[in-house]
Write an enzyme that holds these catalytic residues in place. Structure first.
Site: not given
Ligand code: NAX
Length: 334
Positions: A12, A14-15, A18, A113, A130, A132, A160, A188
Site C-alpha cells: 500500500g 502509494a497510499g 505509507a 501475500q 495494518v 483492515n 488504539d 481492531h
Molecule cells: P489508502 O487507500 O490511502 O492506501 C492504500 C493503498 O493500498 C493504495 O495505494 C492501494 O492501491 C493499495 N493496495 C490495495 N490493494 C493492494 C494490494 N493487493 N497490494 C498492495 N497494495 C494494495 O489507505 P490508507 O489510509 O493508507 O490505509 C491503509 C489501510 O490501513 C486501510 O485498510 C485502513 O483501513 C487501515 N488502517 C488500519 C489501522 C489499524 O490500526 N490497524 C489504522 C489506520 C487505518 O485505518
C-alpha cells in the site's frame, strides 16, 4: 545492529499511511540510527505512477541509511528475502459493499501475500498487518505461510493503545508518557476493549492507579471506552480521510518495540495469534493482548486480574473475531 541493509517491505506504498511512514523508517527512527535499510514498496499496477513520485521524494530526502528503494507491483520482487513486512495495503470498503464482500476481497489479498511470504521471505521475517480488517487479514496471512512461525505475525492495535493512553493523559493533565500499561483487548474494531484496570499514571513522581488518578469511574467505564472504540470513525468524519499520521506513528512504535523491546516495567498491546492458553481467549484467533517484548519475541503478560466487567467485554470482541474468522476461512478454500 548489522551493516547489511535490512530488507523492509511496505505494501500500500502509494497510499496515505505509507506517505507518513516511509520517511521515519528510512531515517532510522524504527530499526536504529546505524541500521542501513533497503525499502521494498508494493502497490497495485494502476498506482505505479504515483509510487514513482513517492520514490522520487524518498530520493530527494537524501537519507544516509536508505541504501536501496525498489518499487514494484510484483509479489515475487517485493517479498524476496524480507526481514520485515509491513502490510498496509488492503481493499477499502466502498459505498454499498457488504461486509462479507469486503472480507472476501481481503482474504484473496492476504492469502496471496501470505503465500508470497512463505515462498520468498526469510523464515525469520517479522510481519505486521495494518490493512483492515487487520486481525483477520493477519490470521489469513499466517495460515497461508505455514513455514513461518505464527509468532512472527502481529496486527496493529498500537494506534488504539496510543489513543487510550492519550485520553487518560489529557484527563489527568500529564504527558502521555506518564501513562503506562493501558491494554487493548481483541479486535481492531468498535468491539475492542480498552482496559485501564492495570494502568498507572505518574502524578508528580509517584505511580497512581488510573482509577485513583482520574477520579471519574463513570467516564472510565463509559465515554472513555466509546471514545477510543469510535476514534477512527471520528477522525474520518472530521478529516474526510482515515487516520494516517497517527497510524504511521503507531506502526513505528509497534515495530521499534518489536525490534528493541518494551521499556522495563511496561507492556504494550498487539494483535497476536492466540493458542487458547491465555485469559480464556479461544485459540486460532489474532486477538490483541498485553505483551512484553524482549529479543524480538513477545510474551503475553500473565496473571492480570480480570473482573466481570472486563470479562464480558473481552468475550464480546472474541465473539466478533470468531465470526469474522469463520467467514474468512470459508473464502480461503475458494
Ligand atoms: P489508502 O487507500 O490511502 O492506501 C492504500 C493503498 O493500498 C493504495 O495505494 C492501494 O492501491 C493499495 N493496495 C490495495 N490493494 C493492494 C494490494 N493487493 N497490494 C498492495 N497494495 C494494495 O489507505 P490508507 O489510509 O493508507 O490505509 C491503509 C489501510 O490501513 C486501510 O485498510 C485502513 O483501513 C487501515 N488502517 C488500519 C489501522 C489499524 O490500526 N490497524 C489504522 C489506520 C487505518 O485505518
Amino acid at each position: 545492529m548489522s551493516t547489511l541493509a535490512l530488507r523492509v517491505l511496505v505494501t500500500g506504498a502509494a497510499g496515505q499511511i505509507a506517505y507518513s511512514l516511509l520517511y521515519s523508517i528510512a531515517k532510522g527512527d524504527v530499526f536504529g540510527k546505524d541500521q542501513p535499510i533497503a525499502l521494498l514498496l508494493l502497490d497495485i499496477t494502476p498506482m505505479m505512477p504515483v509510487l514513482e513520485g513517492v520514490v522520487m521524494e524518498m530520493q530527494d530526502c537524501a537519507l544516509p541509511l536508505l541504501k536501496e528503494i525498489i518499487a514494484t507491483d510484483k509479489e515475487e520482487v517485493a517479498f524476496k528475502d524480507l526481514d520485515v513486512a509491513i502490510l498496509v495495503g488492503s481493499m477499502p470498503r466502498r459505498d454499498g459493499m457488504e461486509r462479507k464482500d469486503l472480507l472476501k476481497a481481503n482474504v484473496a489479498i492476504f492469502k496471496s501475500q501470505g503465500a508470497a511470504l512463505d515462498k520468498y521471505a526469510k523464515k525469520t521475517v517479522k510481519v505486521l498487518v495494518v490493512g483492515n480488517p487487520a486481525n483477520t487479514n493477519c490470521l489469513i496471512a499466517a495460515k497461508s505461510a505455514p513455514s513461518i512461525p505464527k509468532q512472527n505475525f502481529s496486527c496493529l492495535t498500537r494506534l488504539d493503545h496510543n489513543r487510550a493512553r492519550s485520553q487518560v493523559a489529557m484527563k489527568c493533565g500529564v504527558p502521555a508518557t506518564q501513562v503506562k500499561n493501558v491494554i487493548i483487548w481483541g479486535n481492531h474494531s468498535s468491539t475492542q476493549y480498552p482496559d485501564v484496570h492495570h494502568c498507572v499514571v505518574n502524578m508528580s513522581g509517584s505511580e497512581v492507579p488510573c482509577f485513583d488518578a482520574v477520579k471519574d469511574d463513570a467516564w472510565l467505564k463509559g465515554d472513555f471506552i466509546t471514545t477510543v472504540q469510535q476514534r477512527g470513525a471520528a477522525v474520518i468524519k472530521a478529516r474526510k480521510l482515515s487516520s494516517a499520521m497517527s497510524a504511521a506513528k503507531a506502526i513505528c512504535d509497534h515495530m521499534r518495540e518489536l525490534w528493541s523491546g518494551t521499556p522495563q516495567g511496561e507492556f504494550t498491546s498487539m494483535g497476536i495469534y492466540s493458542t487458547g492458553n491465555s485469559y480464556g481467549v479461544p485459540d486460532d484467533l489474532v486477538y490483541s493482548f498485553p505483551v512484553h517484548i524482549k529479543d524480538k519475541t513477545w510474551n503475553i503478560v500473565d496473571g492480570l486480574a480480570i473482573n466481570d466487567f472486563s470479562r464480558a467485554k473481552m468475550e464480546a470482541t472474541a465473539k466478533e473475531l470468531m465470526e469474522e474468522r469463520d467467514t474468512a476461512v470459508e473464502f480461503l478454500g475458494v
